[in-house]
Design an enzyme around this catalytic site. Structure first.
Site, PDB file in Angstrom:
ATOM      1  N   TYR A   1       7.472   3.259  39.845  1.00 28.44           N
ATOM      2  CA  TYR A   1       7.451   1.937  40.272  1.00 28.44           C
ATOM      3  C   TYR A   1       7.892   0.958  39.111  1.00 28.44           C
ATOM      4  CZ  TYR A   1       5.147  -2.582  41.733  1.00 28.44           C
ATOM      5  OH  TYR A   1       4.988  -3.850  41.827  1.00 28.44           O
TER       6      TYR A   1
ATOM      7  N   ALA B   1       9.360   1.800  36.488  1.00 23.67           N
ATOM      8  CA  ALA B   1      10.742   2.173  35.937  1.00 23.67           C
ATOM      9  C   ALA B   1      11.830   1.349  37.030  1.00 23.67           C
ATOM     10  CB  ALA B   1      11.341   3.624  36.140  1.00 23.67           C
TER      11      ALA B   1
ATOM     12  N   LYS C   1      10.867  -1.533  38.567  1.00 22.71           N
ATOM     13  CA  LYS C   1      10.687  -2.813  38.015  1.00 22.71           C
ATOM     14  C   LYS C   1      11.589  -3.225  36.794  1.00 22.71           C
ATOM     15  CE  LYS C   1       8.679  -4.510  41.739  1.00 22.71           C
ATOM     16  NZ  LYS C   1       9.392  -5.815  42.792  1.00 22.71           N
TER      17      LYS C   1
ATOM     18  N   ILE D   1      -2.725  -8.469  42.592  1.00 23.65           N
ATOM     19  CA  ILE D   1      -3.419  -9.394  43.730  1.00 23.65           C
ATOM     20  C   ILE D   1      -3.514  -8.606  44.901  1.00 23.65           C
ATOM     21  CG2 ILE D   1      -2.232 -11.143  45.372  1.00 23.65           C
ATOM     22  CD1 ILE D   1      -0.375 -11.992  43.170  1.00 23.65           C
ATOM     23  N   ALA D   2      -4.658  -9.003  45.641  1.00 19.25           N
ATOM     24  CA  ALA D   2      -5.346  -8.435  46.676  1.00 19.25           C
ATOM     25  C   ALA D   2      -4.113  -8.535  47.771  1.00 19.25           C
ATOM     26  CB  ALA D   2      -6.488  -8.788  47.140  1.00 19.25           C
ATOM     27  N   THR D   3      -3.251  -7.201  47.801  1.00 16.93           N
ATOM     28  CA  THR D   3      -2.354  -7.179  49.189  1.00 16.93           C
ATOM     29  C   THR D   3      -2.218  -5.835  49.355  1.00 16.93           C
ATOM     30  OG1 THR D   3      -0.352  -6.678  47.483  1.00 16.93           O
ATOM     31  CG2 THR D   3      -0.891  -9.145  48.198  1.00 16.93           C
TER      32      THR D   3
END
Lengths: 101, 232
Positions: free
Chosen positions: B143, B145, B147, B176-178
């Site tokens: 993830y 790498a 980004k 963030i709460a997602t």
């Protein structure tokens, strides 16, 4: 009657040349060299032409094709060498799109 | 000036959904997409079901936007997938999934949007990255790498597209709460948040605030930048 890719490319090239204030060496046609040795366009001009041709094909044929190609810088195989080679490449992509339906 | 046209990827839930509503409320014509249908509607919002890494779907979406809206002013590449796992336990399928959505999808949408923006001589592209890149977050190797690749893409595209009046910037949210962090253990989130200068979870509004800044006409001289939230 749909305009053939060759006509779309010549029309788009005419506009790009006018926009970039580049003088055409003579009548534009199949043998007009676009990019690479003796080509009329630099890389920015080529980008502008390719985008304009993709959009013209979209408008004329109602299909989206990507004229992107990683042989762009090849002297021998680049589809961007001449108006004719680009027209041939576009026609091949259009045939592929038609075959996929 | 008539309503700006804003394309946002990954609008089904989370930050993407918030951004869609945010820009509709600001009078934009918002075009969004996600792999699945959305279970909500908004006046001024048009949804496409499309996988961002599917070249034909991306081209079809922008062809349709060109036909219906005539242009694209803004692109927000929000769609992203993450997988929390030690690298030695990460299956190749997860690697491909993350690279496809996060890197390939961002590239395709930048490429197709830039073609329309170029014609107008104006455009704003904003890519979402993450503070996990500068924090070198262990347990998210692919993830992070992916980004980091988006960050490099942002910096190079900023230079390639500057001549067309297009700016390309990034924003790096804190957790963030997602759905994206739903499966991450609380202890891991707490540890990450404690490394921020301002140690709290982020909100979608924090992200929108940065994007608002990038989208302003006055931000024409700001490109190739990344703003990380929370003081990271």
């Amino acid at each position: 009657m749909q305009k053939p890719p060759m006509t779309l490319i010549v029309d788009a090239l005419q506009e790009v040349l006018e926009h970039h204030a580049i003088a055409a060496p003579g009548p534009l046609g199949e043998g007009t060299r676009l990019f690479g040795r003796d080509g009329l366009l630099d890389s920015m001009g080529l980008v502008t032409l390719v985008v304009a041709v993709e959009q013209a094909i979209e408008d004329e044929y109602g299909v989206s094709v990507s004229l992107a190609d990683d042989r762009a810088l090849s002297q021998r195989n680049s589809p961007y060498r001449t108006v004719g080679s680009l027209a041939e490449y576009a026609a091949r992509l259009l045939d592929g799109a038609a075959a996929r339906g | 000036m008539d309503s700006p046209v804003t394309v946002i990827t990954g609008t089904r839930t989370g930050i993407g959904r918030f951004l869609a509503a945010h820009y509709v409320s600001r009078g934009h014509r918002v075009v969004g997409c996600s792999r699945g249908d959305v279970d909500w509607t908004l006046e001024g919002y048009t949804h496409y079901t499309a996988d961002v890494a599917d070249e034909r779907a991306a081209k079809a979406l922008f062809a349709d936007v060109r036909k219906t809206c005539g242009r694209v002013d803004h692109l927000i590449n929000n769609a992203g997938v993450a997988s929390m796992n030690h690298s030695l336990l990460t299956p190749l399928s997860a690697v491909h999934r993350m690279l496809d959505t996060n890197v390939v999808g961002t590239f395709l949408f930048c490429r197709e949007a830039a073609k329309l923006m170029k014609t107008a001589g104006y455009g704003r592209i904003v890519n979402l990255v993450t503070v996990a890149v500068p924090l070198k977050l262990e347990g998210e190797a692919i993830y992070v790498a992916s980004k980091a690749a988006v960050l490099s893409l942002t910096e190079v595209l900023a230079r390639e597209l500057a001549g067309f009046g297009i700016t390309v910037n990034a924003v790096g949210p804190v957790p963030i709460a997602t759905d994206l962090i739903r499966s991450v253990p609380q202890e891991k989130i707490d540890r990450l948040v404690s490394r921020q200068a301002i140690p709290r979870l982020g909100t979608p509004a924090d992200v929108a605030n940065v994007i608002d800044f990038y989208l302003q006409r006055e931000s024409e001289f700001i490109t190739g930048q990344c703003l990380f939230l929370g003081g990271v």
